[in-house]
Scaffold this active site. Structure first.
Site, PDB file in Angstrom:
ATOM      1  CG  HIS A 181      -1.985  -0.990   1.098  1.00  0.00           C
ATOM      2  ND1 HIS A 181      -2.769  -1.493   2.192  1.00  0.00           N
ATOM      3  CD2 HIS A 181      -2.345  -1.930   0.017  1.00  0.00           C
ATOM      4  CE1 HIS A 181      -3.666  -2.607   1.740  1.00  0.00           C
ATOM      5  NE2 HIS A 181      -3.374  -2.952   0.407  1.00  0.00           N
ATOM      6  CB  CYS A 209       4.409  19.107  -8.253  1.00  0.00           C
ATOM      7  SG  CYS A 209       5.830  18.365  -8.940  1.00  0.00           S
ATOM      8  CG  ASN A 236      -6.203  -9.909  12.733  1.00  0.00           C
ATOM      9  OD1 ASN A 236      -5.514  -9.377  12.879  1.00  0.00           O
ATOM     10  ND2 ASN A 236      -7.405 -10.032  12.623  1.00  0.00           N
TER      11      ASN A 236
HETATM   12 ZN    ZN Z   1       4.608  17.007 -10.787  1.00  0.00          ZN
END
Ligand code: ZN
Length: 253
Positions: free
Chosen positions: A125, A158, A224
């Protein structure tokens, strides 16, 4: 519900295996202070709306979701978390030369921080420790983006193309990295024991790797806290706390 097995019997089975694939989920990190999703104290159990923060479409479309996501990343317990005895038990398996691979659904980097060889850790993930640009794919350390948020950029774009930055994790509505998934499949069909550590095995295709290992002939051990859909095909099931039971299983080897 299936009755749990005796840890001593399971330790004997683990001792016979020499190519162990570990499938880890959120349950292995709760003892490190990182809440899981579907357990009694789970994030989505207590606050179902937070599941929306994990949808890629919501993240792309809704600036408000991105602002809340950056604040959630800043405050995430992962930055201060320490690996626990369960992570260290898996390192001990590797040191004994008996670890085939770690297939993890976790994004917290705790296996690597415990000392597991990063090349053996398949992060199905993704990882919280990097950001990725949704437009150009530029990848950088998460810390750089968090520093920008702390310096006042509520939704840092970005630096290459101005696109939307997201943690390098797999959101709902996003496919898994095919290279990672293929390596995980290969590990599942070539292991001689599959040890599930703290996963409710509710999310596919990650959970399906357990069925793949079983069909290829590997005994499956499920540790678990609650039932999983795969308990019926498991050779052994344990419900104990992972930080207690995993070191016992490894010590028996
Ligand atoms: Zn970018």
């Amino acid at each position: 519900m299936r009755a749990p097995d005796e840890p001593a019997d399971v330790a004997a089975a683990v001792a016979e295996a020499s190519r162990i694939a570990v499938m880890s989920g959120a349950g292995i990190s709760t003892e490190s202070g990182i809440p899981d999703f579907r357990g009694p104290e789970g994030l989505w159990t207590k606050n179902p709306g937070s599941e929306r923060l994990s949808s890629l479409q919501a993240y792309r479309d809704d600036p408000e979701v991105r602002l809340r996501s950056w604040q959630a990343r800043l405050a995430h317990p992962v930055w201060d978390a320490r690996p626990n005895a369960a992570h260290r038990a898996i390192v001990a398996l590797e040191e004994a030369g008996r670890l085939h691979a770690i297939l993890t659904q976790n994004i917290d980097g705790l296996h690597q921080r415990a000392g597991s060889n990063p090349s053996l850790v398949l992060e199905l993930h993704g990882s919280m420790f990097d950001t990725v640009c949704l437009s150009c794919g530029d990848r950088r350390p998460m810390r750089e983006a968090l520093d920008r948020v702390e310096a006042g950029e509520a939704d840092p774009p970005c630096l290459v193309c101005g696109g939307i930055l997201k943690s390098a994790t797999i959101s709902f509505g996003q496919s898994l990295d095919m290279d990672v998934l293929n390596r995980a499949r290969e590990a599942a069909v070539t292991c001689d024991l599959m040890l599930v550590a703290g996963s409710s095995l509710a999310v596919h295709p990650a959970a399906g790797l357990v069925g793949l290992a079983a069909r290829a002939g590997a005994p499956v051990v499920i540790c678990n806290g609650s039932e999983t859909p795969y308990d019926g095909l498991a050779a052994y099931v344990l419900r104990d706390r992972l930080g207690k039971v995993l070191p016992e299983l490894v010590r028996g080897s």
